[in-house]
Scaffold this active site. Structure first.
Site, mmCIF file in Angstrom:
data_model
loop_
_atom_site.group_PDB
_atom_site.id
_atom_site.type_symbol
_atom_site.label_atom_id
_atom_site.label_comp_id
_atom_site.label_asym_id
_atom_site.label_seq_id
_atom_site.Cartn_x
_atom_site.Cartn_y
_atom_site.Cartn_z
ATOM 1 C CG ASP A 191 -0.239 14.472 0.609
ATOM 2 O OD1 ASP A 191 0.543 13.579 0.221
ATOM 3 O OD2 ASP A 191 -1.479 14.302 0.700
ATOM 4 C CG ASP A 239 -1.875 -1.202 1.205
ATOM 5 O OD1 ASP A 239 -2.213 -1.681 0.108
ATOM 6 O OD2 ASP A 239 -2.238 -1.667 2.298
ATOM 7 C CE LYS A 289 -1.326 7.955 1.463
ATOM 8 N NZ LYS A 289 -2.291 6.864 1.709
ATOM 9 N N GLY A 318 0.116 1.648 -7.261
ATOM 10 C CA GLY A 318 -0.850 1.828 -8.349
ATOM 11 C C GLY A 318 -0.693 3.197 -8.975
ATOM 12 C CB ALA A 331 -2.596 -6.615 -5.112
ATOM 13 N N GLY A 332 -4.468 -4.361 -3.780
ATOM 14 C CA GLY A 332 -5.454 -3.334 -4.129
ATOM 15 C C GLY A 332 -4.676 -2.106 -4.540
ATOM 16 C CG HIS A 333 -1.950 -2.222 -7.020
ATOM 17 N ND1 HIS A 333 -1.101 -2.874 -7.864
ATOM 18 C CD2 HIS A 333 -1.655 -2.690 -5.777
ATOM 19 C CE1 HIS A 333 -0.321 -3.715 -7.171
ATOM 20 N NE2 HIS A 333 -0.658 -3.622 -5.902
ATOM 21 C CB THR A 334 -5.873 3.435 -5.108
ATOM 22 O OG1 THR A 334 -6.162 2.450 -4.104
ATOM 23 C CG2 THR A 334 -7.032 4.403 -5.253
ATOM 24 C CB THR A 390 -6.531 -10.305 1.795
ATOM 25 O OG1 THR A 390 -5.992 -11.375 1.015
ATOM 26 C CG2 THR A 390 -5.450 -9.247 2.002
ATOM 27 C CB THR A 427 -9.707 -6.253 3.607
ATOM 28 O OG1 THR A 427 -8.668 -5.399 4.124
ATOM 29 C CG2 THR A 427 -9.090 -7.472 2.955
ATOM 30 N N GLY A 428 -10.850 -3.072 3.172
ATOM 31 C CA GLY A 428 -11.466 -1.972 3.921
ATOM 32 C C GLY A 428 -11.001 -1.911 5.371
HETATM 33 P P1 GDP Z 1 -0.742 0.265 -3.534
HETATM 34 O O1 GDP Z 1 -1.308 -1.011 -3.040
HETATM 35 O O2 GDP Z 1 0.724 0.380 -3.277
HETATM 36 O O3 GDP Z 1 -1.073 0.560 -4.976
HETATM 37 O O4 GDP Z 1 -1.419 1.427 -2.664
HETATM 38 P P2 GDP Z 1 -2.980 1.545 -2.313
HETATM 39 O O5 GDP Z 1 -3.700 1.996 -3.526
HETATM 40 O O6 GDP Z 1 -3.457 0.321 -1.630
HETATM 41 O O7 GDP Z 1 -2.932 2.667 -1.195
HETATM 42 C C1 GDP Z 1 -2.368 3.928 -1.433
HETATM 43 C C2 GDP Z 1 -3.426 4.983 -1.132
HETATM 44 O O8 GDP Z 1 -2.803 6.260 -1.041
HETATM 45 C C3 GDP Z 1 -4.472 5.112 -2.210
HETATM 46 O O9 GDP Z 1 -5.684 5.512 -1.616
HETATM 47 C C4 GDP Z 1 -3.918 6.244 -3.089
HETATM 48 O O10 GDP Z 1 -4.956 6.933 -3.795
HETATM 49 C C5 GDP Z 1 -3.303 7.128 -2.065
HETATM 50 N N1 GDP Z 1 -2.126 7.920 -2.487
HETATM 51 C C6 GDP Z 1 -1.129 7.567 -3.357
HETATM 52 N N2 GDP Z 1 -0.183 8.540 -3.385
HETATM 53 C C7 GDP Z 1 -0.593 9.500 -2.527
HETATM 54 C C8 GDP Z 1 -0.026 10.747 -2.100
HETATM 55 O O11 GDP Z 1 1.062 11.148 -2.496
HETATM 56 N N3 GDP Z 1 -0.733 11.463 -1.166
HETATM 57 C C9 GDP Z 1 -1.932 11.039 -0.682
HETATM 58 N N4 GDP Z 1 -2.541 11.803 0.217
HETATM 59 N N5 GDP Z 1 -2.499 9.882 -1.066
HETATM 60 C C10 GDP Z 1 -1.819 9.116 -1.972
HETATM 61 P P1 IMO Z 2 -0.816 -4.254 -2.232
HETATM 62 O O1 IMO Z 2 -0.342 -4.813 -3.553
HETATM 63 C C1 IMO Z 2 -1.006 -4.578 2.101
HETATM 64 C C2 IMO Z 2 -1.008 -8.614 3.806
HETATM 65 C C3 IMO Z 2 -2.288 -9.017 4.492
HETATM 66 C C4 IMO Z 2 -1.744 -9.943 5.567
HETATM 67 C C5 IMO Z 2 -0.610 -10.650 4.833
HETATM 68 C C6 IMO Z 2 -0.987 -12.019 4.278
HETATM 69 O O2 IMO Z 2 -2.121 -3.566 -2.308
HETATM 70 O O3 IMO Z 2 0.260 -3.444 -1.602
HETATM 71 P P2 IMO Z 2 -2.488 -12.750 2.184
HETATM 72 O O4 IMO Z 2 -3.933 -12.513 1.900
HETATM 73 O O5 IMO Z 2 -1.564 -12.214 1.158
HETATM 74 O O6 IMO Z 2 -2.184 -14.181 2.515
HETATM 75 O O7 IMO Z 2 -2.217 -11.933 3.563
HETATM 76 O O8 IMO Z 2 -0.218 -9.806 3.768
HETATM 77 N N1 IMO Z 2 -1.159 -8.141 2.396
HETATM 78 C C7 IMO Z 2 -1.122 -6.858 2.046
HETATM 79 N N2 IMO Z 2 -1.018 -5.739 2.788
HETATM 80 N N3 IMO Z 2 -1.055 -4.484 0.755
HETATM 81 C C8 IMO Z 2 -1.129 -5.600 -0.004
HETATM 82 O O9 IMO Z 2 -1.089 -5.578 -1.354
HETATM 83 C C9 IMO Z 2 -1.205 -6.863 0.636
HETATM 84 N N4 IMO Z 2 -1.324 -8.133 0.199
HETATM 85 C C10 IMO Z 2 -1.277 -8.910 1.287
HETATM 86 O O10 IMO Z 2 -2.957 -7.904 5.038
HETATM 87 O O11 IMO Z 2 -1.188 -9.198 6.610
HETATM 88 MG MG MG Z 3 -2.856 -1.699 -1.830
#
Ligand code: GDP
Ligand code: IMO
Ligand code: MG
Length: 430
Positions: free
Chosen positions: A331, A13, A329, A17, A39-42, A128, A299-300
């Site tokens: 900011d 996270d 991030k 993304g 994974a959850g890529h925003t 997850t 997962t929220g």
């Molecule tokens: P990923 O799994 O590495 O792709 O990251 P996620 O999407 O799970 O979580 C990153 C969160 O931070 C998302 O809600 C993005 O929209 C947000 N985000 C990414 N870059 C920035 C930033 O520079 N500042 C802020 N405030 N939010 C960001």
């Molecule tokens: P992205 O790509 C954050 C964490 C889970 C748990 C552990 C094992 O969005 O960065 P799993 O379901 O993989 O067997 O869970 O790994 N986890 C993540 N945490 N970002 C992720 O993906 C993750 N993928 C798995 O929360 O602690």
């Molecule tokens: Mg993520």
């Protein structure tokens, strides 16, 4: 050689993304290597949010082809939902642009049932619940069901029966409803009708694009500290999240890759259980969670928050061979009275610890030693970076011996600065 890799440097996270979306503007190919819908890529563009779990984060670029590599584990229902949503939002030619390697593994309902049973126990890992671990176990046991079997109905039937033999004793103990091999086979035949036409040799496509000089981006999932070998075991995911894992998950030699970008948040977060030395259970931690919007994209769940751990980051740089860092991030730290970074630890007996231990069971006892930095104002477009932020970045560069080439100061792709070797920044579109 225009192949770049993007790797998460913390516990996932980090903003991969967003960074992949930014870097893939001129990419012809974006390739995922490992993991699945854990994974959850925003991506946020013009206020519109897209969250991708399986499809690579280049999909919003109209001419970019997006591939899912052999190292992935894929639940077909989730892939279909993701493709449908992208199409409903008007993303052009989604199904023509997405290719899937037939060597990737299927996640079946049995895998998810087993994980639910395990995660209900007191020694849960906080996964997850997407069936990731059990699907990788099936691959390692040689009883897994690769997507390729969707094109071989008879072999699929016998393979499902063989895998079910392994699972039957577990289901006898649990409460989970169980789908039979025959019923699952019928469901998978329907899956085959739309998934088999998307099969491609991801290794070959990637190598070919690279040797023809086309721009290729390799998209890491999760983060280095969740790596199945080098992370904080057993609180890790079940795939390799380091750069080497990307190469093996795609089927690509390292010589093709010219740059490895490590994405790192200006602070740290973790979801699920496991040690986290810089975790904050105070107002600063709550500030980071609130202003950083730290809720899991998959997962929220509320993410645990803490200060940046530069010692862990230095280990991640070593494991990955990171050539540049993207710091995201920044900011979120703006309104705090001070900013801290862990630069060493003390163990339970007060002895100094300079490096992140390779014994994961020692990590829970570590107490961070912090260095303090002045807070900074939000970077303004067209202006130099605030001095305090420049100082923070220079410190990280020195500590990790890695240049910071990209600074993200908001979720939108427009809130991104490219930073050159002398520290001068320009905005993305300038
Ligand atoms: P990923 O799994 O590495 O792709 O990251 P996620 O999407 O799970 O979580 C990153 C969160 O931070 C998302 O809600 C993005 O929209 C947000 N985000 C990414 N870059 C920035 C930033 O520079 N500042 C802020 N405030 N939010 C960001
Ligand atoms: P992205 O790509 C954050 C964490 C889970 C748990 C552990 C094992 O969005 O960065 P799993 O379901 O993989 O067997 O869970 O790994 N986890 C993540 N945490 N970002 C992720 O993906 C993750 N993928 C798995 O929360 O602690
Ligand atoms: Mg993520």
């Amino acid at each position: 050689m225009p192949v770049k890799a993007v790797v998460g440097m913390q516990w996932g996270d980090e903003g991969k993304g967003k960074i992949v979306d930014v870097l893939s503007a001129d990419a012809e190919l974006v390739v995922r290597a490992a993991g699945g819908s854990n994974a959850g890529h925003t991506i946020i563009r013009g206020g519109k949010k897209t969250v991708l779990h399986l499809v690579p984060s280049g999909i919003l670029h109209e001419y970019t082809r997006c591939l899912l590599g052999a190292g992935m584990v894929i639940e077909p229902q989730r892939l279909r939902e993701e493709l449908d949503v992208l199409e409903q939002f008007g993303t052009p030619r989604v199904r023509q642009r997405v290719g899937v390697d037939p060597q990737a593994m299927l996640i079946l309902p049995w895998h998810k049932s087993l994980e639910h049973v395990r995660e209900a126990r007191p020694d849960a890992r906080g996964t997850t619940l997407r069936g990731i671990g059990p699907a990788y176990e099936s691959r390692a046991s040689r009883l897994g069901i690769p997507l390729a079997l969707l094109a071989h109905p008879e072999l699929l039937q016998t393979s499902l029966e063989a895998l079910f033999l392994d699972y039957a004793p577990i289901f006898e103990l649990g409460q989970e409803p169980v789908i039979t091999p025959a019923a699952l086979h019928a469901e998978l035949m329907e899956v085959a009708s739309w998934l088999v036409p998307m099969f491609t040799d991801v290794s070959l496509e990637t190598a070919r694009a690279s040797s023809e000089g086309r721009t290729v981006l390799l998209e890491g999932a999760q983060g280095v500290m969740l790596d199945t070998l080098h992370g904080t075991y057993p609180f890790v995911t079940s795939s390799s999240t380091v750069f080497g894992g990307l190469l093996s998950g795609i089927g690509l030699g390292h010589g093709a890759v010219s740059e490895v970008v490590g994405v790192c948040k200006a602070y740290a977060t973790r979801v699920g259980h496991g040690p986290f030395p810089t975790e904050l259970d105070d107002d600063n931690g709550r500030h980071l969670a609130a202003f950083g919007g730290e809720y899991g994209a998959t997962t929220g769940r509320l993410r645990r928050c803490g200060w940046l751990d530069a010692v862990a980051l230095r280990k991640a740089v070593r494991l990955v061979g990171t050539t540049a860092l993207a710091l995201t991030k920044v900011d979120v730290l703006c309104d705090l009275p001070e900013v801290r970074v862990a630069v060493a630890y003390e163990d339970a007996d007060g002895r100094p610890v300079a490096d992140f231990p390779c014994d994961p069971y020692r990590v829970a006892d570590l107490k961070p030693v912090y260095r303090s930095f002045a807070p900074w104002a939000t970077p303004a477009p067209g202006e130099p970076l605030p001095d305090a932020l420049s100082e923070y970045i220079s410190f990280l560069e020195g500590f990790t011996r890695t240049p910071v080439s990209l600074v993200s100061w908001g979720p939108d792709r427009s809130q991104t600065l490219l930073r050159d070797a002398s520290g001068v920044c320009r905005s993305l579109d300038a």
